[in-house]
Design a protein around this motif. Structure first.
Motif, PDB file in Angstrom:
ATOM      1  N   LYS A 293       8.351  15.239  11.141  1.00 49.15           N
ATOM      2  CA  LYS A 293       9.459  14.470  12.083  1.00 49.15           C
ATOM      3  C   LYS A 293       9.136  13.115  12.818  1.00 49.15           C
ATOM      4  CE  LYS A 293      11.925  19.051  11.039  1.00 49.15           C
ATOM      5  NZ  LYS A 293      11.539  18.908   9.879  1.00 49.15           N
ATOM      6  N   GLU A 294       8.416  13.274  12.229  1.00 51.31           N
ATOM      7  CA  GLU A 294       8.191  11.496  13.021  1.00 51.31           C
ATOM      8  C   GLU A 294       7.687  10.596  12.439  1.00 51.31           C
ATOM      9  OE1 GLU A 294       7.301   9.758  16.847  1.00 51.31           O
ATOM     10  OE2 GLU A 294       7.430  12.154  16.712  1.00 51.31           O
ATOM     11  N   PRO A 295       8.429   9.563  12.851  1.00 51.94           N
ATOM     12  CA  PRO A 295       8.319   8.023  11.381  1.00 51.94           C
ATOM     13  C   PRO A 295       6.704   7.768  12.112  1.00 51.94           C
ATOM     14  CG  PRO A 295      10.252   7.645  13.552  1.00 51.94           C
ATOM     15  CD  PRO A 295       9.994   8.915  13.057  1.00 51.94           C
ATOM     16  N   VAL A 296       5.727   7.343  10.470  1.00 49.23           N
ATOM     17  CA  VAL A 296       4.845   6.217  10.952  1.00 49.23           C
ATOM     18  C   VAL A 296       5.347   5.961   9.632  1.00 49.23           C
ATOM     19  CG1 VAL A 296       2.693   5.925  10.578  1.00 49.23           C
ATOM     20  CG2 VAL A 296       3.665   8.480  11.104  1.00 49.23           C
ATOM     21  N   GLU A 297       5.086   3.919  10.167  1.00 45.27           N
ATOM     22  CA  GLU A 297       5.553   2.798   9.455  1.00 45.27           C
ATOM     23  C   GLU A 297       4.605   1.871   9.690  1.00 45.27           C
ATOM     24  OE1 GLU A 297      10.224   1.486   8.442  1.00 45.27           O
ATOM     25  OE2 GLU A 297      10.047   2.803  10.538  1.00 45.27           O
ATOM     26  N   PHE A 298       3.901   1.230   8.782  1.00 43.28           N
ATOM     27  CA  PHE A 298       3.782  -0.071   8.365  1.00 43.28           C
ATOM     28  C   PHE A 298       4.320  -0.922   7.590  1.00 43.28           C
ATOM     29  CE2 PHE A 298       0.852   3.991   8.793  1.00 43.28           C
ATOM     30  CZ  PHE A 298       0.046   3.071  10.069  1.00 43.28           C
ATOM     31  N   SER A 299       3.763  -2.391   7.385  1.00 42.59           N
ATOM     32  CA  SER A 299       4.670  -3.444   7.331  1.00 42.59           C
ATOM     33  C   SER A 299       3.454  -3.281   6.345  1.00 42.59           C
ATOM     34  CB  SER A 299       4.316  -4.373   7.648  1.00 42.59           C
ATOM     35  OG  SER A 299       3.011  -5.068   8.152  1.00 42.59           O
TER      36      SER A 299
ATOM     37  N   LEU B 204       1.243  -1.172  -0.023  1.00 38.66           N
ATOM     38  CA  LEU B 204       0.095   0.142   0.243  1.00 38.66           C
ATOM     39  C   LEU B 204       0.845   1.021  -0.170  1.00 38.66           C
ATOM     40  CD1 LEU B 204      -2.582  -1.298   2.993  1.00 38.66           C
ATOM     41  CD2 LEU B 204      -3.191  -1.076   0.358  1.00 38.66           C
ATOM     42  N   TYR B 205       0.502   2.114  -0.682  1.00 35.01           N
ATOM     43  CA  TYR B 205       1.180   3.284  -0.282  1.00 35.01           C
ATOM     44  C   TYR B 205       0.553   4.087   0.785  1.00 35.01           C
ATOM     45  CZ  TYR B 205       3.114   8.149  -2.117  1.00 35.01           C
ATOM     46  OH  TYR B 205       3.649   8.946  -1.964  1.00 35.01           O
ATOM     47  N   ASN B 206       1.976   4.576   2.067  1.00 32.60           N
ATOM     48  CA  ASN B 206       1.786   5.120   3.279  1.00 32.60           C
ATOM     49  C   ASN B 206       1.444   6.277   2.899  1.00 32.60           C
ATOM     50  OD1 ASN B 206       2.673   5.216   5.549  1.00 32.60           O
ATOM     51  ND2 ASN B 206       4.960   4.702   5.259  1.00 32.60           N
ATOM     52  N   ILE B 207       0.774   7.121   2.849  1.00 32.82           N
ATOM     53  CA  ILE B 207      -0.032   8.236   3.513  1.00 32.82           C
ATOM     54  C   ILE B 207       0.379   8.946   4.646  1.00 32.82           C
ATOM     55  CG2 ILE B 207      -2.560   8.420   3.746  1.00 32.82           C
ATOM     56  CD1 ILE B 207      -0.869  10.956   0.681  1.00 32.82           C
ATOM     57  N   LEU B 208       0.323   8.202   5.380  1.00 33.22           N
ATOM     58  CA  LEU B 208      -0.019   8.351   6.819  1.00 33.22           C
ATOM     59  C   LEU B 208       2.260   8.605   6.940  1.00 33.22           C
ATOM     60  CD1 LEU B 208      -2.342   6.620   8.958  1.00 33.22           C
ATOM     61  CD2 LEU B 208      -2.325   9.212   8.280  1.00 33.22           C
ATOM     62  N   GLY B 209       2.866   8.080   6.211  1.00 30.51           N
ATOM     63  CA  GLY B 209       4.731   8.366   6.670  1.00 30.51           C
ATOM     64  C   GLY B 209       4.801   9.675   6.081  1.00 30.51           C
ATOM     65  N   VAL B 210       3.967   9.628   4.617  1.00 32.21           N
ATOM     66  CA  VAL B 210       4.448  11.414   4.211  1.00 32.21           C
ATOM     67  C   VAL B 210       3.795  12.601   5.485  1.00 32.21           C
ATOM     68  CG1 VAL B 210       3.775  12.908   2.623  1.00 32.21           C
ATOM     69  CG2 VAL B 210       3.992   9.728   1.723  1.00 32.21           C
ATOM     70  N   ILE B 211       2.791  12.389   5.704  1.00 36.83           N
ATOM     71  CA  ILE B 211       2.033  13.579   6.942  1.00 36.83           C
ATOM     72  C   ILE B 211       3.479  13.495   7.727  1.00 36.83           C
ATOM     73  CG2 ILE B 211       0.870  13.836   8.515  1.00 36.83           C
ATOM     74  CD1 ILE B 211      -1.056  12.287   6.332  1.00 36.83           C
ATOM     75  N   GLY B 212       3.912  11.856   8.413  1.00 39.58           N
ATOM     76  CA  GLY B 212       4.916  11.810   9.597  1.00 39.58           C
ATOM     77  C   GLY B 212       5.734  13.152   9.202  1.00 39.58           C
ATOM     78  N   VAL B 213       6.810  12.135   8.067  1.00 40.21           N
ATOM     79  CA  VAL B 213       7.433  13.344   7.661  1.00 40.21           C
ATOM     80  C   VAL B 213       7.631  14.559   7.700  1.00 40.21           C
ATOM     81  CG1 VAL B 213       9.465  13.618   5.513  1.00 40.21           C
ATOM     82  CG2 VAL B 213       8.475  11.757   5.472  1.00 40.21           C
ATOM     83  N   SER B 214       6.805  15.069   7.329  1.00 42.93           N
ATOM     84  CA  SER B 214       6.144  16.753   7.894  1.00 42.93           C
ATOM     85  C   SER B 214       6.576  17.297   9.423  1.00 42.93           C
ATOM     86  CB  SER B 214       5.124  16.808   7.476  1.00 42.93           C
ATOM     87  OG  SER B 214       3.822  16.136   7.472  1.00 42.93           O
TER      88      SER B 214
ATOM     89  N   SER C 281       3.526  -0.904   3.774  1.00 48.63           N
ATOM     90  CA  SER C 281       3.467   0.046   2.857  1.00 48.63           C
ATOM     91  C   SER C 281       4.764   1.241   3.153  1.00 48.63           C
ATOM     92  CB  SER C 281       2.408   1.112   4.336  1.00 48.63           C
ATOM     93  OG  SER C 281       1.801   2.202   3.663  1.00 48.63           O
ATOM     94  N   TYR C 282       4.615   1.654   1.846  1.00 49.51           N
ATOM     95  CA  TYR C 282       5.749   3.026   1.726  1.00 49.51           C
ATOM     96  C   TYR C 282       5.057   4.152   0.849  1.00 49.51           C
ATOM     97  CZ  TYR C 282       8.686  -1.473   2.324  1.00 49.51           C
ATOM     98  OH  TYR C 282       9.129  -2.832   3.211  1.00 49.51           O
ATOM     99  N   PHE C 283       5.895   5.152   0.554  1.00 51.44           N
ATOM    100  CA  PHE C 283       5.869   6.254  -0.082  1.00 51.44           C
ATOM    101  C   PHE C 283       7.212   6.113  -0.906  1.00 51.44           C
ATOM    102  CE2 PHE C 283       7.380   8.196   4.121  1.00 51.44           C
ATOM    103  CZ  PHE C 283       8.388   8.371   3.841  1.00 51.44           C
ATOM    104  N   CYS C 284       7.290   6.855  -1.910  1.00 49.95           N
ATOM    105  CA  CYS C 284       8.502   6.918  -3.185  1.00 49.95           C
ATOM    106  C   CYS C 284       9.626   6.948  -3.081  1.00 49.95           C
ATOM    107  CB  CYS C 284       7.847   7.917  -4.003  1.00 49.95           C
ATOM    108  SG  CYS C 284       7.672   9.734  -3.523  1.00 49.95           S
ATOM    109  N   SER C 285      10.152   8.130  -1.992  1.00 51.06           N
ATOM    110  CA  SER C 285      11.399   8.568  -1.249  1.00 51.06           C
ATOM    111  C   SER C 285      11.384   7.534  -0.423  1.00 51.06           C
ATOM    112  CB  SER C 285      11.379   9.598  -0.942  1.00 51.06           C
ATOM    113  OG  SER C 285      10.647   9.644  -0.356  1.00 51.06           O
ATOM    114  N   GLN C 286      10.605   7.131   0.626  1.00 47.82           N
ATOM    115  CA  GLN C 286      11.378   5.225   1.872  1.00 47.82           C
ATOM    116  C   GLN C 286      11.278   4.123   1.195  1.00 47.82           C
ATOM    117  OE1 GLN C 286       7.432   4.296   3.785  1.00 47.82           O
ATOM    118  NE2 GLN C 286       8.676   3.172   5.357  1.00 47.82           N
ATOM    119  N   PHE C 287      10.720   3.878  -0.218  1.00 52.68           N
ATOM    120  CA  PHE C 287      11.234   2.428  -1.304  1.00 52.68           C
ATOM    121  C   PHE C 287      12.215   2.560  -1.868  1.00 52.68           C
ATOM    122  CE2 PHE C 287      10.833   1.088  -5.384  1.00 52.68           C
ATOM    123  CZ  PHE C 287      10.557  -0.346  -4.960  1.00 52.68           C
TER     124      PHE C 287
END
Length: 183
Positions: free
Chosen positions: A120-126, A108-118, A128-134
């Motif tokens: 400054k709080e990592p949000v990871e799910f197994s 899945l696309y990690n939209i919450l991870g994108v918000i987490g970067v903004s 689930s990735y966003f582009c630069s994380q991948f």
């Protein structure tokens, strides 16, 4: 190492409403990262739109410049870097990406991870990735460590600022000579 080997990292901006919203916040010129094994970018991988018309339906994608999302956005701007790697690192990356290809529907696309970067709080799910994380995760799992931070905290701009990446092109995607030759 027998001969030089490279992987290619393309950062891009399609200019869509969705990407313009992200740019307003990040103040970075590019907001999407892709990984390729060839300088013509025929084989590119990332996390992004499954359907060019729907930015919210995302996941693991094998990107095709001529038929995928980029084909709908002819004014896409990009920057392309090459990263020197070993044959063994390339083999590892390809094995890891094969797992993504075989299990494409489980990611899945990690939209919450994108918000987490903004925030400054990592949000990871197994799975689930966003582009630069991948891209950062593929590199890290292959033994390539470009930053002292978790892949979930890596932004496209982090690639732009990394000194190990060698700039080979910046401009309109469809003006990049190897792609122009394919048209």
């Amino acid at each position: 190492m027998s001969g030089e080997r490279y992987v290619y990292i393309m950062l891009s901006d399609t200019g869509t409403l969705f990407t313009n919203l992200i740019k307003k916040y990040t103040k970075a010129p590019y907001n999407h990262a892709s990984l390729s094994f060839d300088p013509e970018l025929k084989e590119m991988y990332s996390f992004g739109r499954k359907n060019p018309k729907n930015p919210l339906h995302g996941g693991f994608v094998k990107e095709d410049i001529h038929t995928g999302t980029y084909s709908k956005f002819k004014d896409t701007t990009c920057v392309i870097y090459k990263l020197e790697v070993t044959e063994r690192e390339v083999e590892k990356m390809k094995r890891i990406i094969d797992v993504f290809i075989r299990n494409d529907d489980k990611f899945l696309y990690n939209i919450l991870g994108v918000i987490g970067v903004s925030l400054k709080e990592p949000v990871e799910f197994s799975n689930s990735y966003f582009c630069s994380q991948f891209v950062a995760e593929i590199l890290r799992r292959s033994g390539i460590h470009l930053w002292d931070k978790l892949p979930v905290m890596v932004t496209p701009d982090d690639f732009r600022k990394n000194e190990r990446l060698q700039l080979i092109y910046e401009g309109k995607l469809f003006n990049f000579e190897p792609i122009k030759k394919q048209l």
